[in-house]
Design a protein around this motif. Structure first.
Motif, PDB file in Angstrom:
ATOM      1  N   ASP A  50       0.834  -1.207   0.000  1.00 36.16           N
ATOM      2  CA  ASP A  50       0.000   0.000   0.000  1.00 36.16           C
ATOM      3  C   ASP A  50       0.868   1.256   0.000  1.00 36.16           C
ATOM      4  O   ASP A  50       1.627   1.494   0.950  1.00 36.16           O
ATOM      5  CB  ASP A  50      -0.875  -0.035   1.259  1.00 36.16           C
ATOM      6  CG  ASP A  50      -2.071   0.912   1.190  1.00 36.16           C
ATOM      7  OD1 ASP A  50      -2.096   1.774   0.306  1.00 36.16           O
ATOM      8  OD2 ASP A  50      -2.969   0.765   2.017  1.00 36.16           O
ATOM      9  N   ASP A  51       0.790   2.048  -1.076  1.00 32.59           N
ATOM     10  CA  ASP A  51       1.476   3.350  -1.133  1.00 32.59           C
ATOM     11  C   ASP A  51       3.005   3.218  -1.109  1.00 32.59           C
ATOM     12  O   ASP A  51       3.666   3.754  -0.229  1.00 32.59           O
ATOM     13  CB  ASP A  51       1.039   4.239   0.038  1.00 32.59           C
ATOM     14  CG  ASP A  51      -0.266   4.972  -0.198  1.00 32.59           C
ATOM     15  OD1 ASP A  51      -1.095   4.428  -0.948  1.00 32.59           O
ATOM     16  OD2 ASP A  51      -0.484   6.051   0.373  1.00 32.59           O
ATOM     17  N   CYS A  90      -6.136   4.753  -3.711  1.00 31.70           N
ATOM     18  CA  CYS A  90      -6.355   3.391  -3.233  1.00 31.70           C
ATOM     19  C   CYS A  90      -7.525   2.657  -3.892  1.00 31.70           C
ATOM     20  O   CYS A  90      -7.337   1.668  -4.580  1.00 31.70           O
ATOM     21  CB  CYS A  90      -6.544   3.415  -1.720  1.00 31.70           C
ATOM     22  SG  CYS A  90      -6.596   1.786  -0.984  1.00 31.70           S
ATOM     23  N   ARG A  94      -7.390  -0.495  -6.803  1.00 35.33           N
ATOM     24  CA  ARG A  94      -7.777  -1.862  -6.480  1.00 35.33           C
ATOM     25  C   ARG A  94      -8.958  -2.337  -7.331  1.00 35.33           C
ATOM     26  O   ARG A  94      -9.032  -3.506  -7.712  1.00 35.33           O
ATOM     27  CB  ARG A  94      -8.106  -1.962  -4.987  1.00 35.33           C
ATOM     28  CG  ARG A  94      -6.877  -1.808  -4.126  1.00 35.33           C
ATOM     29  CD  ARG A  94      -7.188  -1.371  -2.696  1.00 35.33           C
ATOM     30  NE  ARG A  94      -5.967  -0.908  -2.070  1.00 35.33           N
ATOM     31  CZ  ARG A  94      -5.186  -1.648  -1.272  1.00 35.33           C
ATOM     32  NH1 ARG A  94      -5.545  -2.888  -0.979  1.00 35.33           N
ATOM     33  NH2 ARG A  94      -4.077  -1.161  -0.776  1.00 35.33           N
ATOM     34  N   LYS A 138      -6.574  -5.765   3.808  1.00 35.86           N
ATOM     35  CA  LYS A 138      -7.306  -4.535   3.518  1.00 35.86           C
ATOM     36  C   LYS A 138      -8.209  -4.712   2.299  1.00 35.86           C
ATOM     37  O   LYS A 138      -7.796  -5.261   1.283  1.00 35.86           O
ATOM     38  CB  LYS A 138      -6.308  -3.403   3.274  1.00 35.86           C
ATOM     39  CG  LYS A 138      -6.930  -2.069   2.905  1.00 35.86           C
ATOM     40  CD  LYS A 138      -5.856  -0.997   2.748  1.00 35.86           C
ATOM     41  CE  LYS A 138      -6.456   0.321   2.296  1.00 35.86           C
ATOM     42  NZ  LYS A 138      -5.446   1.399   2.183  1.00 35.86           N
ATOM     43  N   THR A 187      -3.572  -8.434   1.003  1.00 36.40           N
ATOM     44  CA  THR A 187      -3.509  -6.980   0.849  1.00 36.40           C
ATOM     45  C   THR A 187      -3.024  -6.325   2.137  1.00 36.40           C
ATOM     46  O   THR A 187      -3.743  -6.231   3.124  1.00 36.40           O
ATOM     47  CB  THR A 187      -4.893  -6.436   0.449  1.00 36.40           C
ATOM     48  OG1 THR A 187      -5.892  -7.023   1.303  1.00 36.40           O
ATOM     49  CG2 THR A 187      -5.218  -6.807  -0.984  1.00 36.40           C
ATOM     50  N   LYS A 189      -1.397  -3.435   4.741  1.00 33.42           N
ATOM     51  CA  LYS A 189      -1.586  -2.023   5.085  1.00 33.42           C
ATOM     52  C   LYS A 189      -0.260  -1.260   5.126  1.00 33.42           C
ATOM     53  O   LYS A 189      -0.233  -0.078   5.447  1.00 33.42           O
ATOM     54  CB  LYS A 189      -2.279  -1.902   6.437  1.00 33.42           C
ATOM     55  CG  LYS A 189      -3.775  -2.167   6.400  1.00 33.42           C
ATOM     56  CD  LYS A 189      -4.446  -1.696   7.673  1.00 33.42           C
ATOM     57  CE  LYS A 189      -5.962  -1.628   7.500  1.00 33.42           C
ATOM     58  NZ  LYS A 189      -6.623  -1.002   8.669  1.00 33.42           N
ATOM     59  N   HIS A 192       1.969   2.181   3.922  1.00 36.14           N
ATOM     60  CA  HIS A 192       1.099   3.355   4.091  1.00 36.14           C
ATOM     61  C   HIS A 192       1.241   3.938   5.503  1.00 36.14           C
ATOM     62  O   HIS A 192       1.296   3.224   6.486  1.00 36.14           O
ATOM     63  CB  HIS A 192      -0.347   2.922   3.848  1.00 36.14           C
ATOM     64  CG  HIS A 192      -1.336   4.038   3.739  1.00 36.14           C
ATOM     65  ND1 HIS A 192      -1.623   4.900   4.764  1.00 36.14           N
ATOM     66  CD2 HIS A 192      -2.148   4.403   2.708  1.00 36.14           C
ATOM     67  CE1 HIS A 192      -2.551   5.750   4.396  1.00 36.14           C
ATOM     68  NE2 HIS A 192      -2.880   5.470   3.134  1.00 36.14           N
ATOM     69  N   ASP A 261      -0.039  -0.808  -4.762  1.00 38.16           N
ATOM     70  CA  ASP A 261      -1.191  -0.257  -5.481  1.00 38.16           C
ATOM     71  C   ASP A 261      -0.915   1.042  -6.227  1.00 38.16           C
ATOM     72  O   ASP A 261      -1.554   1.343  -7.224  1.00 38.16           O
ATOM     73  CB  ASP A 261      -2.403  -0.101  -4.555  1.00 38.16           C
ATOM     74  CG  ASP A 261      -2.165   0.854  -3.385  1.00 38.16           C
ATOM     75  OD1 ASP A 261      -1.023   1.277  -3.144  1.00 38.16           O
ATOM     76  OD2 ASP A 261      -3.160   1.156  -2.683  1.00 38.16           O
TER      77      ASP A 261
END
Length: 493
Positions: A50-51, A90, A94, A138, A187, A189, A192, A261
């Motif tokens: 994520d990010d 986000c 996805r 997530k 997924t 987290k 991020h 992502d």
């Protein structure tokens, strides 16, 4: 004597026939060994971080960040140098993975919004091909009617770290017990924010690029970046554990994809620092270890690839294309172009500044539809609406109406060539093809000037333009002045 002779003759014929059949069966086995056919459907695992910028991996050239688990995957499989998402945010990113459709077509083109209710997502498509479809971690996609996971496990709390963990115990239990082929999205987290709090960070421990080297002496930025690096390392701890579980409980007929992502440095933009994503694939006995691909692939390609691997075929309404041939060693074009979408509304800053992008391997064109140089053409004559259109243009006053980059010579998009007369034919071709694509997507924007829609979810859920957010303030005189008729209302959000 005759009777005895007849009996011996029959017995001899029987034995001859038996041996002949045995020989035929043995020959058949030998043939099967020479030409093995594995009809078992492979397990499909997609790990999504994520990010995280594509530039922040050892295998993508950053020697100062610890991404040992991803680097291992690159050595054992194939690394893609030109993988993209269409939106650096986000939920829209996805939704492409799960539907095979770009954000405008699937309906989720602003953050925290829903996919159109009539979409057949990965849960339906892969179930129809005999797979269980699992989400571990997530979600950030809706509605539940579109995303009907066979199993879904939430992230789990963990002490002394800033974010929740992926549900490792549930993943391990599933790997142990599963009897059916499965498609699992794990997924994370991480990395991020909120990041780890790194004390006394050292600038020399951070790798800088043309888009952020002006921040080397910014103490707050360096501290944030050090915490981000530490969060990346924590995510690799999770990835390493997942790979250990895969190697312990599953056989080699398991495809494993790692990606993130979108980039955090280019979040909300259509620059490559936001849209280019890491993409590494391991599939023992299919993918040659340590290989790379420079072909353009996209998040919309993942679902049709999975369907192809499972023995199915993507439906005509899916935007993506299967990149299975690349995994099998064929260097063939998957996409001539990839596209990008920017929707600044329904985020904390919520300014009216939509953009679209088209890109091939070398050139990239961007149109910022509400740039300051064209804002007067976008005004409606309604003072309350025009306030927000002007506000959006001024919030991004340094971004021109048109951008054109030669990515071969300028990979970090520092030199805008939109006004270079020698590149006019290239620019015109990209513009024509971009608007053709936009039309096919049912875009709310078009080539006509003066078309600057402002959008809102049904019932005004989400970030309203005429109200404060934690990151911006609206003058009291303009608060709550926008009416339903001033917006394009997106009914399915």
């Amino acid at each position: 004597m005759k009777s005895m002779f007849k009996t011996k003759l029959l017995l001899g014929l029987f034995l001859l026939g038996f041996l002949g059949c045995s020989q035929k069966k043995e020959n058949h086995k030998d043939t099967a060994k020479q030409h093995p056919v594995n009809n078992a459907k492979p397990n499909l695992i997609f790990y999504l971080s994520d990010d995280q910028d594509v530039y922040d991996y050892g295998c993508y050239g950053n020697e100062k960040v610890n991404t040992a688990a991803v680097d291992r995957l690159a050595k054992e499989g194939m690394l893609f140098n030109n993988a993209f998402t269409a939106q650096a945010i986000c939920a829209p990113s996805r939704s492409q993975l799960f539907t095979g459709k770009y954000p405008l077509k699937n309906g989720c083109f602003a953050n925290h919004t829903a996919t159109k209710p009539n979409i057949k997502s990965v849960t339906t498509q892969m179930k129809n091909l005999g797979y269980e479809v699992v989400l571990a971690g997530k979600s950030h996609v809706k509605p539940a009617s579109v995303y009907q996971w066979d199993r879904e496990w939430e992230p789990v709390p963990k002490k002394d770290v800033p974010r929740e963990y992926i549900p490792l115990d549930s993943i391990e239990g599933y790997f142990k017990a599963t009897k059916k082929p499965f498609c699992m999205f794990i997924t994370s987290k991480y990395p991020h924010g909120k990041y780890f709090d790194v004390q006394n960070p050292n600038t020399d421990d951070i790798k800088f690029y043309p888009f952020n080297e002006d921040k080397k002496n910014n103490e707050a930025y360096v501290k944030s970046k050090a915490g981000y690096y530490r969060s990346i390392e924590e995510d690799n701890t999770q990835i390493d554990k997942v790979l250990e579980l895969v190697d312990t409980y599953l056989d080699e007929n398991t495809l494993f994809i790692y990606s993130a992502d979108h980039g955090v440095s280019g979040k909300f933009t259509v620059k490559d620092i936001g849209l280019k994503v890491p993409f590494v694939v391991r599939w023992p006995k299919v993918i040659k270890p340590g290989t790379t691909s420079n072909q353009l692939i996209h998040y919309t390609d993942v679902l049709p690839t999975f369907m192809n691997i499972a023995g199915g075929k993507a439906t005509e309404d899916i935007d993506g294309n299967s990149f299975l041939p690349l995994l099998q060693g064929e260097d063939v074009e998957i996409n001539k172009y990839v596209y990008g979408v920017r929707t600044n509304q329904n985020i904390l800053n919520s300014e009216v500044f939509p953009s679209r992008m088209i890109r091939d391997k070398r050139y990239k064109y961007i149109r910022n539809f509400n740039a300051l140089e064209v804002v007067e053409q976008n005004l409606t004559g309604k003072p309350n609406v025009d306030y927000f259109i002007k506000r959006g243009a001024n919030a991004h006053k340094n971004e021109p109406f048109e951008e054109l980059y030669d990515l071969q010579n300028d990979p970090f998009e520092q030199n805008n060539l939109a006004n270079n007369p020698e590149l006019l034919p290239i620019k015109q071709k990209l513009i024509k093809d971009m608007f053709s694509w936009m039309k096919s997507q049912g875009d709310i924007l078009d080539e006509a000037t003066g078309n600057m829609p402002i959008i809102t979810p049904k019932g005004n859920k989400g970030f309203k333009l005429d109200q404060d957010t934690p990151r911006r303030k609206i003058p009291d005189s303009i608060k709550n002045t926008l009416k339903k008729d001033d917006y394009i209302v997106i009914e399915h959000w």
